[in-house]
Design an enzyme around this catalytic site. Structure first.
Site, PDB file in Angstrom:
ATOM      1  N   ALA A   1      73.902  63.683  77.171  1.00  0.00           N
ATOM      2  CA  ALA A   1      73.606  62.249  77.225  1.00  0.00           C
ATOM      3  C   ALA A   1      74.792  61.399  77.700  1.00  0.00           C
ATOM      4  CB  ALA A   1      73.154  61.771  75.846  1.00  0.00           C
TER       5      ALA A   1
ATOM      6  N   ARG B   1      77.921  67.361  73.368  1.00  0.00           N
ATOM      7  CA  ARG B   1      78.639  68.511  72.801  1.00  0.00           C
ATOM      8  C   ARG B   1      79.346  68.128  71.497  1.00  0.00           C
ATOM      9  NH1 ARG B   1      81.556  71.869  77.597  1.00  0.00           N
ATOM     10  NH2 ARG B   1      81.673  69.952  78.795  1.00  0.00           N
TER      11      ARG B   1
ATOM     12  N   GLY C   1      67.162  69.066  86.170  1.00  0.00           N
ATOM     13  CA  GLY C   1      67.735  68.556  87.421  1.00  0.00           C
ATOM     14  C   GLY C   1      69.061  69.210  87.761  1.00  0.00           C
TER      15      GLY C   1
ATOM     16  N   ALA D   1      65.639  69.960  92.795  1.00  0.00           N
ATOM     17  CA  ALA D   1      67.020  69.708  93.215  1.00  0.00           C
ATOM     18  C   ALA D   1      67.248  68.220  93.429  1.00  0.00           C
ATOM     19  CB  ALA D   1      67.311  70.457  94.510  1.00  0.00           C
ATOM     20  N   ASN D   2      66.149  67.474  93.587  1.00  0.00           N
ATOM     21  CA  ASN D   2      66.297  66.040  93.795  1.00  0.00           C
ATOM     22  C   ASN D   2      65.063  65.318  93.264  1.00  0.00           C
ATOM     23  OD1 ASN D   2      66.495  63.382  95.012  1.00  0.00           O
ATOM     24  ND2 ASN D   2      68.168  64.265  96.206  1.00  0.00           N
TER      25      ASN D   2
ATOM     26  N   HIS E   1      78.564  63.754  99.099  1.00  0.00           N
ATOM     27  CA  HIS E   1      78.519  63.390  97.678  1.00  0.00           C
ATOM     28  C   HIS E   1      79.913  62.978  97.213  1.00  0.00           C
ATOM     29  CE1 HIS E   1      74.580  65.428  97.585  1.00  0.00           C
ATOM     30  NE2 HIS E   1      74.348  64.690  96.523  1.00  0.00           N
TER      31      HIS E   1
ATOM     32  N   LYS F   1      81.568  66.225  92.460  1.00  0.00           N
ATOM     33  CA  LYS F   1      80.478  67.217  92.548  1.00  0.00           C
ATOM     34  C   LYS F   1      81.060  68.618  92.679  1.00  0.00           C
ATOM     35  CE  LYS F   1      76.081  68.238  94.769  1.00  0.00           C
ATOM     36  NZ  LYS F   1      75.416  68.480  93.482  1.00  0.00           N
TER      37      LYS F   1
ATOM     38  N   GLY G   1      72.181  70.996  96.247  1.00  0.00           N
ATOM     39  CA  GLY G   1      70.857  71.606  96.042  1.00  0.00           C
ATOM     40  C   GLY G   1      69.827  70.965  96.959  1.00  0.00           C
ATOM     41  N   THR G   2      69.974  69.661  97.185  1.00  0.00           N
ATOM     42  CA  THR G   2      69.009  68.967  98.057  1.00  0.00           C
ATOM     43  C   THR G   2      69.139  69.448  99.497  1.00  0.00           C
ATOM     44  OG1 THR G   2      69.143  67.043  96.638  1.00  0.00           O
ATOM     45  CG2 THR G   2      68.253  66.688  98.842  1.00  0.00           C
TER      46      THR G   2
HETATM   47  P1  NAD Z   1      78.576  65.200  84.593  1.00  0.00           P
HETATM   48  O1  NAD Z   1      79.724  66.153  84.665  1.00  0.00           O
HETATM   49  O2  NAD Z   1      78.846  63.743  84.608  1.00  0.00           O
HETATM   50  O3  NAD Z   1      77.721  65.503  83.273  1.00  0.00           O
HETATM   51  C1  NAD Z   1      77.466  66.810  82.826  1.00  0.00           C
HETATM   52  C2  NAD Z   1      77.006  66.752  81.365  1.00  0.00           C
HETATM   53  O4  NAD Z   1      76.789  68.097  80.935  1.00  0.00           O
HETATM   54  C3  NAD Z   1      78.042  66.142  80.416  1.00  0.00           C
HETATM   55  O5  NAD Z   1      77.371  65.372  79.453  1.00  0.00           O
HETATM   56  C4  NAD Z   1      78.687  67.385  79.762  1.00  0.00           C
HETATM   57  O6  NAD Z   1      79.145  67.111  78.451  1.00  0.00           O
HETATM   58  C5  NAD Z   1      77.487  68.332  79.729  1.00  0.00           C
HETATM   59  N1  NAD Z   1      77.938  69.725  79.702  1.00  0.00           N
HETATM   60  C6  NAD Z   1      78.678  70.368  80.641  1.00  0.00           C
HETATM   61  N2  NAD Z   1      78.918  71.642  80.272  1.00  0.00           N
HETATM   62  C7  NAD Z   1      78.303  71.806  79.084  1.00  0.00           C
HETATM   63  C8  NAD Z   1      78.176  72.896  78.180  1.00  0.00           C
HETATM   64  N3  NAD Z   1      78.724  74.088  78.448  1.00  0.00           N
HETATM   65  N4  NAD Z   1      77.441  72.715  77.052  1.00  0.00           N
HETATM   66  C9  NAD Z   1      76.866  71.520  76.772  1.00  0.00           C
HETATM   67  N5  NAD Z   1      76.963  70.445  77.598  1.00  0.00           N
HETATM   68  C10 NAD Z   1      77.670  70.588  78.729  1.00  0.00           C
HETATM   69  O7  NAD Z   1      77.613  65.627  85.799  1.00  0.00           O
HETATM   70  P2  NAD Z   1      76.478  64.759  86.544  1.00  0.00           P
HETATM   71  O8  NAD Z   1      77.059  64.082  87.742  1.00  0.00           O
HETATM   72  O9  NAD Z   1      75.747  63.950  85.533  1.00  0.00           O
HETATM   73  O10 NAD Z   1      75.544  65.928  87.097  1.00  0.00           O
HETATM   74  C11 NAD Z   1      74.934  66.844  86.220  1.00  0.00           C
HETATM   75  C12 NAD Z   1      74.022  67.778  87.018  1.00  0.00           C
HETATM   76  O11 NAD Z   1      72.921  67.047  87.572  1.00  0.00           O
HETATM   77  C13 NAD Z   1      74.711  68.475  88.200  1.00  0.00           C
HETATM   78  O12 NAD Z   1      74.211  69.803  88.282  1.00  0.00           O
HETATM   79  C14 NAD Z   1      74.239  67.653  89.390  1.00  0.00           C
HETATM   80  O13 NAD Z   1      74.280  68.364  90.599  1.00  0.00           O
HETATM   81  C15 NAD Z   1      72.826  67.369  88.959  1.00  0.00           C
HETATM   82  N6  NAD Z   1      72.157  66.251  89.642  1.00  0.00           N
HETATM   83  C16 NAD Z   1      70.861  66.469  89.992  1.00  0.00           C
HETATM   84  C17 NAD Z   1      70.121  65.451  90.573  1.00  0.00           C
HETATM   85  C18 NAD Z   1      68.665  65.699  90.873  1.00  0.00           C
HETATM   86  O14 NAD Z   1      67.962  64.769  91.308  1.00  0.00           O
HETATM   87  N7  NAD Z   1      68.157  66.907  90.639  1.00  0.00           N
HETATM   88  C19 NAD Z   1      70.723  64.205  90.806  1.00  0.00           C
HETATM   89  C20 NAD Z   1      72.062  64.003  90.418  1.00  0.00           C
HETATM   90  C21 NAD Z   1      72.766  65.042  89.816  1.00  0.00           C
END
Ligand code: NAD
Length: 271
Positions: free
Chosen positions: A9, A35, A98, A123-124, A155, A159, A165-166
């Protein structure tokens, strides 16, 4: 009302997911997991997201959080996702995923889990990018075999995986439409004496800089003209809104693996 729990979160996406859930008329924020070591542990989820208080405190105790949640949204990282999938299967809770950069084994774990719970994995999650998939099908069908095809993505500097992924999903749509195997025709970056370009290849180029939220261009270039189809995301809220829409769509589903095309009904659109 969809009772939504959010893993990670306090992450960049996690905070946007809190906001999108609170702003959605059909969803209710019911849990926010962080965490054990997080400095955000025990803080009101609304404050974590930079909005008004929600009377939901972040917690690392998933068993406690399971009580009042029907769908979880996971935008954490691949290593965290593995545990989160197990948790959702054990508690029979649907899941929106995601996380990008998954290994083949992690993707298989999603397939296996989807026999027990319903999952949307994309992926998006932006509506615009999912529309782009359809536009690429038309373009590839019409001019794909006459053109050199390249995918360029950008990006932010934080990242971790590349290409995005997209970008890979865009490549897959084009390759499938043209009956090519992406694993065989993909070229990830070029350096040195690469020789002339082979027509069937699909090239990927990656930019990592500053605070770029997400930009993707598919380039179809012939001699004399080229078509460029571009999507630019300017706010992460667009992905978060799509994920909450997917969470609502999962309500009542027992099991199965779905993507954002299913959620948006784009698979029924015939070209
Ligand atoms: P971020 O680093 O800001 O956040 C990651 C979160 O995961 C944090 O809250 C962290 O505490 C938690 N986390 C990491 N390792 C952990 C573990 N071992 N155990 C528990 N919690 C853990 O990253 P972000 O920019 O928010 O991106 C997160 C993911 O979402 C990435 O894989 C990114 O590529 C993906 N993403 C996907 C889309 C989509 O549309 N599918 C869009 C944006 C980002």
């Amino acid at each position: 009302m969809t009772k939504v729990g959010i893993f990670g979160a306090n992450g960049r996406m996690g905070r946007n997911l809190i906001q999108a859930t609170v702003e959605d008329n059909n969803a209710l924020l019911s849990a926010a997991a962080v965490r054990e070591s997080s400095p955000f542990l025990g803080i009101d989820a609304g404050l974590v997201a930079g909005i008004q208080e929600q009377n939901i405190k972040t917690s690392a105790d998933l068993d406690q959080l399971a009580k009042d949640t029907t769908v979880w949204i996971d935008f954490t990282l691949p290593e965290a996702l593995e545990l989160n999938i197990k948790y959702c299967v054990a508690n029979k809770l649907n899941l929106v995923v995601g996380v990008t950069g998954l290994t083949a084994e992690q993707e298989q774990q999603l397939v296996d889990a989807s026999q027990h719970i319903a999952i949307v994995y994309a992926a998006n999650f932006s509506t615009g990018v999912n529309l782009l998939y359809k536009l690429l099908e038309i373009t590839a069908k019409t001019i794909g075999n006459d053109c050199d095809i390249e995918i360029i993505e950008g990006h932010h500097r934080f990242k971790k995986d590349a290409p995005s992924g997209t970008a890979l999903a865009l490549g897959k749509v084009i390759a499938n439409t043209l009956d090519r195997d992406l694993d065989k025709v993909a070229v990830y970056g070029r350096e040195g004496d690469t020789g002339e370009r082979k027509r069937e290849t699909i090239g990927f180029a990656t930019v990592r800089a500053g605070d770029i939220v997400g930009e993707h261009t598919a380039l179809f270039a012939d001699i004399g003209e080229r078509v460029e189809i571009t999507h630019k995301a300017s706010s992460r809220l667009t992905f978060a809104k799509g994920a909450v829409r997917a969470a609502n769509w999962l309500t009542g589903k027992q099991n199965g693996l779905f993507d954002m095309q299913d959620v948006l009904g784009l698979k029924e659109v015939n070209l």
